[in-house]
Design an enzyme around this catalytic site. Structure first.
Site, mmCIF file in Angstrom:
data_model
loop_
_atom_site.group_PDB
_atom_site.id
_atom_site.type_symbol
_atom_site.label_atom_id
_atom_site.label_comp_id
_atom_site.label_asym_id
_atom_site.label_seq_id
_atom_site.Cartn_x
_atom_site.Cartn_y
_atom_site.Cartn_z
ATOM 1 N N SER A 82 37.907 36.984 41.695
ATOM 2 C CA SER A 82 38.924 37.908 42.205
ATOM 3 C C SER A 82 40.098 37.193 42.860
ATOM 4 O O SER A 82 40.052 35.999 43.140
ATOM 5 C CB SER A 82 38.290 38.846 43.227
ATOM 6 N N ASP B 86 42.204 52.536 44.977
ATOM 7 C CA ASP B 86 41.173 52.670 43.945
ATOM 8 C C ASP B 86 39.827 52.015 44.299
ATOM 9 O O ASP B 86 38.789 52.393 43.792
ATOM 10 C CB ASP B 86 41.674 52.092 42.610
ATOM 11 N N HIS B 87 39.841 51.043 45.206
ATOM 12 C CA HIS B 87 38.600 50.320 45.490
ATOM 13 C C HIS B 87 37.779 50.972 46.599
ATOM 14 O O HIS B 87 36.583 51.182 46.474
ATOM 15 C CB HIS B 87 38.914 48.882 45.932
ATOM 16 N N ARG C 206 32.452 41.867 35.393
ATOM 17 C CA ARG C 206 31.830 40.786 36.180
ATOM 18 C C ARG C 206 30.383 41.123 36.498
ATOM 19 O O ARG C 206 30.092 42.256 36.885
ATOM 20 C CB ARG C 206 32.589 40.576 37.497
ATOM 21 N N ASP D 204 45.496 41.749 42.312
ATOM 22 C CA ASP D 204 44.153 41.919 41.779
ATOM 23 C C ASP D 204 44.058 41.061 40.526
ATOM 24 O O ASP D 204 45.002 41.011 39.727
ATOM 25 C CB ASP D 204 43.902 43.386 41.438
ATOM 26 N N ARG E 172 41.174 38.108 45.804
ATOM 27 C CA ARG E 172 41.156 38.477 47.227
ATOM 28 C C ARG E 172 41.498 37.297 48.129
ATOM 29 O O ARG E 172 40.794 36.293 48.162
ATOM 30 C CB ARG E 172 39.807 39.098 47.605
HETATM 31 C C1 MIC Z 1 37.250 42.440 41.785
HETATM 32 O O1 MIC Z 1 37.100 42.919 40.670
HETATM 33 O O2 MIC Z 1 36.591 41.477 42.215
HETATM 34 C C2 MIC Z 1 38.309 43.052 42.695
HETATM 35 C C3 MIC Z 1 37.578 43.727 43.776
HETATM 36 O O3 MIC Z 1 39.052 43.994 41.972
HETATM 37 C C4 MIC Z 1 39.210 41.926 43.200
HETATM 38 C C5 MIC Z 1 40.180 42.332 44.215
HETATM 39 C C6 MIC Z 1 39.617 42.456 45.583
HETATM 40 O O4 MIC Z 1 38.718 41.702 45.960
HETATM 41 O O5 MIC Z 1 40.103 43.323 46.317
HETATM 42 C C7 MIC Z 1 39.996 41.212 42.087
HETATM 43 O O6 MIC Z 1 39.593 41.232 40.952
HETATM 44 O O7 MIC Z 1 40.999 40.552 42.378
HETATM 45 FE FE1 SF4 Z 2 38.072 47.552 40.170
HETATM 46 FE FE2 SF4 Z 2 38.042 44.887 40.063
HETATM 47 FE FE3 SF4 Z 2 36.079 46.352 38.969
HETATM 48 FE FE4 SF4 Z 2 38.452 46.355 37.859
HETATM 49 S S1 SF4 Z 2 37.104 44.590 38.070
HETATM 50 S S2 SF4 Z 2 37.163 48.133 38.212
HETATM 51 S S3 SF4 Z 2 39.785 46.234 39.631
HETATM 52 S S4 SF4 Z 2 36.588 46.201 41.135
#
Ligand code: MIC
Ligand code: SF4
Length: 644
Positions: A538, A64-65, A380, A119, A540
């Site tokens: 996140s 999805d990313h 965010r 995630d 990550r």
């Molecule tokens: C995000 O919203 O920051 C992400 C991208 O979904 C991350 C996961 C990632 O960095 O792959 C998260 O929320 O954990």
């Molecule tokens: Fe994707 Fe993270 Fe954004 Fe949710 S917050 S839409 S999981 S990048």
């Protein structure tokens, strides 16, 4: 004494430990899911552990990313994720099916179960009455390999809801923004928020999921709603009535803290740049010109949200000065609104329809222009996350966003004259399983395909007894994992290539960090100093793996965010905290620190004496690791520990 919902679920899943706040507890996990940006690493780690098939009842690999496919890297990763899921007995959610959290809620989430996701917004599924926790990839890999999930038992705080939302202009997003205003991004650290009270029944499952989704922004371990008649209604509508089970707190359940919130008093809210807790009322910003509006993400992509947005856009035009992008979070919802010609209303108003993926939320396209104002129904708004450093990103409900798109500026939606239409929850949702590939019994012939961008995973050497290293960065409070390991279209494709992605560590704060760290590595590594809530945001684990690869030995801060701290431990980086917070003031970038007798200090009192050679002074730092975590750090991380 009665039990709360969290205690009930944890008790039914306890593998070892005590359910007392602050104690270590091991939990048996029912479901694990990964997404592509964290999943490639997770599945490589799972492979490295050497198990034939996942040992949890349900595992899902989502994509999805990383979906821009600007070259071979993303599609190669997708192929890897598909073949690795097939090999080890996981479901595969094909690219385009939607954002993991929303799809999981629709297809797999079930009351009373425990899910882990790689995630941070995994708690979205708490809207379904399940414990759903965001974790680093290596934690997920070890759980898929059969280990219990270990956690420091959080405090269970009740959020007691009263009254009713004054819909249609006040939505679940406004509720969670109001909670963020009150509690801040640090307000949930070490806590699980359990929603209860008479106001719960005013909210349907997808509204609840919006609230639990953004519980991540509070720093909470997770958030959960009861499972009641509304849960049953939703599960029936998505064709999974059999998954329903009632779940509620006992009348005499006790909570160390109760927060009361009257839904009837909530009004449209908005988070200002650059933090989700910088929340004010929409009306206080009325008149602010808007350049870009983005609607969707894992927070606000329900059928209900999309329907309201379409109603506002119908027979209206997106303002000339506004660029409107819509990414419905799941293909199922996308197809459903298309069938009802709601997509058509969006397109004819001038909306740009994006795929069902994370998209602009993580800087994968859709960046705002220089200095522009972007309002998003996302979760965010950290500086630079959108892809444009000097953009001002605000967060608001999908209803508010659609109104701003039409008006070209921030307007109190209640005074906009725009209608959202009436919503009644569908008795039947459209079900589309064509994007999901189920696991097979016989996987012997499956070959896992790895493209050239998929590199071997790095492993750290065992803990050194003496750390002598330079402080390469001194940072303030609330440093995010986006600061540590940025995402976006230039960086995300390297999630399965640690040497390459390491070049971007802290690049938004100090572009020289990576080269300075590489130089320091030959001399014994480096250190980073930070303030409160270090590593928020996140899950990550690249924010730990890549610094590890660059030779980071320890991080010294005032306090940590939960997932990042767990990731640091998993990759053998010592997470240290100032014993006296005032010592933070006496350190500067460039100081050389020496910590001797590290191993004995770790095994013993966990108090470490630090000598600041540059300033000829000393101070103390502490760690608070349990026995397992100490062993992990000693070995150089969870992988060497697991393979012992
Ligand atoms: C995000 O919203 O920051 C992400 C991208 O979904 C991350 C996961 C990632 O960095 O792959 C998260 O929320 O954990
Ligand atoms: Fe994707 Fe993270 Fe954004 Fe949710 S917050 S839409 S999981 S990048």
């Amino acid at each position: 004494m009665g039990k709360n919902i969290v205690e009930k679920i944890f008790e039914a899943h306890k593998a070892y430990g005590e359910l007392k706040a602050g104690s270590t507890v091991g939990l048996k996990v029912d479901q694990v899911y990964t997404q592509d940006a964290t999943g490639t690493m997770t599945w490589l780690q799972f492979e490295a552990i050497g198990i034939d098939r996942v040992k949890v009842p349900l595992a899902v690999s989502y994509v999805d990313h990383n979906m821009l496919q600007t070259d071979y890297m993303n599609p190669d990763d997708h192929k890897f994720l598909q073949t690795v899921a097939a090999k080890y007995g996981a479901y595969f959610s094909r690219p385009g099916n939607g954002i993991c959290h929303q799809v999981h809620l629709e297809q797999f989430a079930a009351p009373g179960k425990i899910a882990l996701g790689t995630d941070s917004h995994t708690p979205t599924n708490g809207g379904m009455g399940m414990i759903a926790i965001g974790v680093g990839g290596l934690d997920a890999a070890t759980v898929m390999a059969g280990a219990p999930f270990e956690l420091t038992m959080p405090q269970v705080v009740k959020i007691n809801l009263k009254g009713k939302l004054s819909r249609p202009y006040v939505t679940a997003m406004d509720v969670i923004l109001e909670i963020l205003r009150k509690l801040t991004v640090k307000g949930g650290v070490g806590k699980i928020f359990e929603y209860g009270g008479p106001g719960v029944k005013d909210l349907n499952v997808t509204e609840r999921a919006t609230i639990t989704n953004m519980g991540a922004e509070l720093g909470a371990t997770t958030s959960i709603f009861p499972s009641d008649e509304r849960t049953k209604f939703y599960l029936t509508a998505v064709g999974r009535k059999n998954n329903w089970a009632e779940l509620k707190a006992d009348k005499d359940a006790e909570y160390p803290e109760i927060i009361n919130l009257d839904l009837g008093t909530i009004e449209p809210m908005i988070a200002q740049p650059h933090s989700p807790d910088n929340v004010v009322t929409v009306k206080s910003l009325a008149g602010t010109k808007v350049d870009q509006v983005c609607i969707g993400s894992c927070t606000n992509s329900s059928y209900q949200s999309m329907k309201a947005v379409a109603a506002i856009l119908k027979n209206n035009n997106v303002s000339e000065g506004v660029n409107l992008l819509i990414n419905p979070g799941s293909k199922q919802v996308y197809q459903m609104i298309s069938k009802e010609s709601l997509t058509s209303a969006m397109i004819s108003a001038g909306a740009r329809m994006l795929e069902s993926s994370c998209g602009p939320c993580i800087g994968m396209g859709g960046a705002p222009g220089s200095g522009q104002v972007s309002v998003r129904s996302y979760n965010r708004n950290f500086k630079g996350r959108s892809g444009t450093k000097d953009a001002s990103v605000y967060l608001a409900s999908p209803v508010s966003c659609a109104v701003f798109a039409v008006k070209g500026k921030i307007v109190d939606p209640r005074k906009s004259g725009l209608k959202t239409g009436k919503f009644s929850e569908p008795k039947k949702y459209l079900i589309n399983k064509s994007f999901i590939i189920s696991p097979k019994k016989d996987t012997s012939k499956v070959v896992v395909v790895k493209g050239p961008n998929i590199k071997d995973i790095s492993v750290k050497e065992p803990l050194k007894d003496k750390i002598e290293a330079e402080v390469l960065l001194k940072l303030g409070d609330n440093i995010t994992t986006d600061d540590i390991m940025p995402a976006g279209s230039k960086v995300l494709p390297f999630r399965s290539n640690i040497p390459e992605i390491s070049e971007f560590v802290f690049s938004g704060i100090d572009p020289t960090f990576s080269s300075r760290a590489s130089e320091a590595k030959a001399k014994g590594g480096c250190l980073v100093v930070g303030g409160e809530n270090y590593g928020q945001g996140s899950s990550r684990e690249h924010a730990a793996i890549a610094p590890m690869h660059l030779g980071l030995q320890a991080v010294i801060v005032k306090s940590f965010a939960r997932i990042h701290k767990a990731n640091l431990i998993n990759f053998g980086i010592l997470p240290l905290q100032f014993r006296n917070l005032s010592d933070y003031e006496n350190i500067e970038k460039g100081n050389v620190l020496v910590i001797k007798d590290v191993i004995n200090s770790l095994k013993g009192s966990q108090v470490y004496r630090v000598e600041n050679i540059t300033k000829a002074s000393t101070f103390e730092v502490v760690s608070d690791l349990n026995d397992r975590q100490k062993e992990i750090i000693l070995k150089g991380g969870l992988l060497p520990y697991t393979k012992k």
